[in-house]
Design an enzyme around this catalytic site. Structure first.
Site, PDB file in Angstrom:
ATOM      1  N   ASP A  66     -27.851 -25.370  -7.665  1.00  0.00           N
ATOM      2  CA  ASP A  66     -26.501 -24.226  -6.771  1.00  0.00           C
ATOM      3  C   ASP A  66     -26.503 -24.427  -5.727  1.00  0.00           C
ATOM      4  O   ASP A  66     -26.247 -24.401  -5.163  1.00  0.00           O
ATOM      5  CB  ASP A  66     -26.980 -23.265  -7.517  1.00  0.00           C
ATOM      6  CG  ASP A  66     -26.285 -23.179  -9.119  1.00  0.00           C
ATOM      7  OD1 ASP A  66     -25.600 -23.561  -9.766  1.00  0.00           O
ATOM      8  OD2 ASP A  66     -27.114 -21.584  -9.433  1.00  0.00           O
ATOM      9  N   ARG A  83     -37.329 -10.655  -4.218  1.00  0.00           N
ATOM     10  CA  ARG A  83     -36.343 -11.471  -3.551  1.00  0.00           C
ATOM     11  C   ARG A  83     -36.034 -10.361  -2.230  1.00  0.00           C
ATOM     12  O   ARG A  83     -35.607 -11.092  -1.359  1.00  0.00           O
ATOM     13  CB  ARG A  83     -34.497 -10.659  -4.648  1.00  0.00           C
ATOM     14  CG  ARG A  83     -35.042 -11.135  -5.646  1.00  0.00           C
ATOM     15  CD  ARG A  83     -34.523 -12.890  -4.971  1.00  0.00           C
ATOM     16  NE  ARG A  83     -34.112 -13.407  -6.153  1.00  0.00           N
ATOM     17  CZ  ARG A  83     -34.207 -15.003  -6.795  1.00  0.00           C
ATOM     18  NH1 ARG A  83     -34.865 -15.455  -6.061  1.00  0.00           N
ATOM     19  NH2 ARG A  83     -33.858 -15.531  -7.418  1.00  0.00           N
ATOM     20  N   ASP A  97     -29.910 -10.374  -8.181  1.00  0.00           N
ATOM     21  CA  ASP A  97     -30.363 -11.493  -6.841  1.00  0.00           C
ATOM     22  C   ASP A  97     -29.018 -10.659  -5.816  1.00  0.00           C
ATOM     23  O   ASP A  97     -29.390 -10.918  -4.595  1.00  0.00           O
ATOM     24  CB  ASP A  97     -30.411 -13.024  -7.201  1.00  0.00           C
ATOM     25  CG  ASP A  97     -31.794 -12.847  -8.340  1.00  0.00           C
ATOM     26  OD1 ASP A  97     -32.962 -12.372  -8.485  1.00  0.00           O
ATOM     27  OD2 ASP A  97     -32.104 -13.561  -8.620  1.00  0.00           O
ATOM     28  N   SER A 142     -31.647 -21.367 -16.274  1.00  0.00           N
ATOM     29  CA  SER A 142     -32.047 -21.521 -15.302  1.00  0.00           C
ATOM     30  C   SER A 142     -33.250 -20.673 -14.752  1.00  0.00           C
ATOM     31  O   SER A 142     -33.322 -19.212 -15.595  1.00  0.00           O
ATOM     32  CB  SER A 142     -30.815 -20.204 -14.460  1.00  0.00           C
ATOM     33  OG  SER A 142     -30.822 -19.560 -13.080  1.00  0.00           O
TER      34      SER A 142
HETATM   35  N1  ARG Z   1     -32.693 -10.575 -14.943  1.00  0.00           N
HETATM   36  C1  ARG Z   1     -33.381 -10.709 -14.220  1.00  0.00           C
HETATM   37  C2  ARG Z   1     -33.425  -9.666 -13.208  1.00  0.00           C
HETATM   38  O1  ARG Z   1     -32.115  -9.517 -12.386  1.00  0.00           O
HETATM   39  C3  ARG Z   1     -34.465 -11.940 -13.452  1.00  0.00           C
HETATM   40  C4  ARG Z   1     -33.551 -12.906 -12.924  1.00  0.00           C
HETATM   41  C5  ARG Z   1     -33.472 -14.409 -13.022  1.00  0.00           C
HETATM   42  N2  ARG Z   1     -33.169 -14.823 -11.527  1.00  0.00           N
HETATM   43  C6  ARG Z   1     -32.636 -16.423 -11.477  1.00  0.00           C
HETATM   44  N3  ARG Z   1     -31.959 -17.087 -10.904  1.00  0.00           N
HETATM   45  N4  ARG Z   1     -33.180 -16.555 -13.065  1.00  0.00           N
HETATM   46  O2  ARG Z   1     -34.020  -9.816 -11.810  1.00  0.00           O
END
Ligand code: ARG
Length: 391
Positions: A12, A91, A120, A169
């Site tokens: 990505d 993040r 995210d 992912s």
């Molecule tokens: N569901 C989790 C969160 O919102 C993990 C997100 C993981 N992100 C990813 N790009 N695989 O914090």
């Protein structure tokens, strides 16, 4: 026009590089990879690719800022719906580092590779907007599919790592590994062993249990088995030990901020061990009322952390309350690890509120006859009610 892209080296974010030039008209794309304890190799790969595809690449170390944040998380027993918040809490730390670079480079905008479906994007944007940056999110804005990305990447001479069979992912940092996508998106589907990398399948874990001792000072872990070490090493070490015993796997339905439910898979041995130990020690030293109220505070804390709202004034206020309680969370806990389970088996603190001489069956430090008077009033209202309503 210059843009700073938060770069993981994955498909990505790599596809974002030519897109930022072609679709958005930037003439300089700077990729930045922030180290939050992901595998050394991932950082190196991102660096290698960034140097090939972008105009400039920077790798920034944020492991100490991340560990600071994780200490707050441990003190708050960070847990959102059973999720240990690994990605969530990293993040804002990453975003702050991206902002630092963007300011230094006098960039016109910052960019990330998040989709418009997850959390995210909200966590990144919040910090970026706070610093007054324009945010470009090609994945969200152009509504791209994976197939299109793969085609486009090939066209641009970009190597495509993800194969059709393993379309996961993955987000990895010091605290956790998160696996999403592909066949995991069907909640009825049992995940194959191959999604896990940090943890042994519990039934294949050693047949002998292992006991670890974790020492805390003011709510912060400081040693394992009496060996003092800094946060980074300590978490890495616990991931090793716990992973070996198959500790710290989670498979759950999670409520994203947007309201979407999602099936999430995580592994996080150190997090599970550490929070289990920390909670156990708190039960020894904190009063009943503190424990009860802290649960409410923790719930609120986890919600803010999940949403990436760590710049909210409430976040600081909650941490201040938590720190007040943590002044006495000093001592140790011993835990037994065995085939996926972790059980506290012993604990000590000089601030313990437990009194053996009072509680013991064998000692007479308390005059038990006083309890009789207490007991006469205990349950009084219930008994009065039962007298009137004999149904
Ligand atoms: N569901 C989790 C969160 O919102 C993990 C997100 C993981 N992100 C990813 N790009 N695989 O914090």
């Amino acid at each position: 026009m210059k843009v700073v892209l938060s770069y993981s080296g994955g498909l990505d974010t790599t596809v974002c590089i030519p897109l930022l030039r072609e679709k958005y008209g930037f003439d300089e794309v700077i990729t930045v990879t922030v180290n939050v304890g992901q595998p050394e190799n991932d950082v190196k790969e991102a660096e290698r690719k960034g140097k090939i595809y972008a105009d400039k690449h920077l790798t920034v170390d944020a492991t100490s800022e991340f560990v600071e944040m994780l200490f707050k998380l441990i003190k708050a027993n960070g847990d959102y719906e059973g999720y240990i918040l690994g990605t969530a809490i990293a993040r804002p730390v990453i975003a702050e580092k991206i902002v630092e670079v963007a300011k230094k480079e006098r960039a016109n905008a910052v960019a990330h590779g998040c989709t418009g479906k997850g959390n995210d994007q909200l966590r990144f944007d919040n910090i970026f907007y706070q610093h007054g940056f324009n945010v470009i999110a090609p994945m969200r804005e152009l509504d791209l599919t994976r197939e299109w990305e793969i085609e486009y990447a090939k066209e641009k001479g970009i190597e495509v790592p993800a194969t059709k069979e393993k379309p996961y992912s993955i987000d990895e940092n010091l605290w956790s590994r998160s696996i999403e996508g592909g066949n995991l998106e069907n909640p009825e589907f049992i995940p194959p062993e191959e999604i896990y990398e940090w943890t042994t399948e519990p039934s294949e874990a050693p047949d002998n249990s292992e006991t670890v001792k974790i020492e805390f000072e003011k709510g912060i872990p400081v040693s394992i088995n009496d060996k003092k070490m800094d946060g980074l090493r300590l978490i890495r070490e616990l991931n090793e030990i716990g992973g070996r015993h198959g500790v710290g796997r989670t498979d759950l339905m999670e409520d994203r901020v947007l309201g979407l439910k999602a099936r999430e898979n995580y592994e996080h041995p150190a997090a599970t061990i550490m929070i289990t130990a920390h909670r156990d020690l708190e039960k020894l030293v904190l009063s009943r009322k503190e424990l009860k109220f802290k649960k409410i505070v923790e719930e609120e804390w986890a919600e803010l952390a999940y949403r990436g709202l760590v710049n909210e004034p409430l976040f600081n206020a909650l941490n201040a309350f938590i720190d007040e309680t943590q002044k006495r969370v000093t001592g140790w806990v011993k835990l037994k690890l065995f085939k996926g389970s972790v059980l506290p088996v012993a604990r000590y603190s000089k601030f313990s509120l437990y009194r053996e001489e009072m509680t013991s069956f064998d000692k007479k430090a308390i005059d038990q006859k006083y309890a009789e008077g207490f007991s006469k009033f205990h349950g009084l209202q219930g008994r009065l009610y039962r007298e009137m309503w004999k149904d």
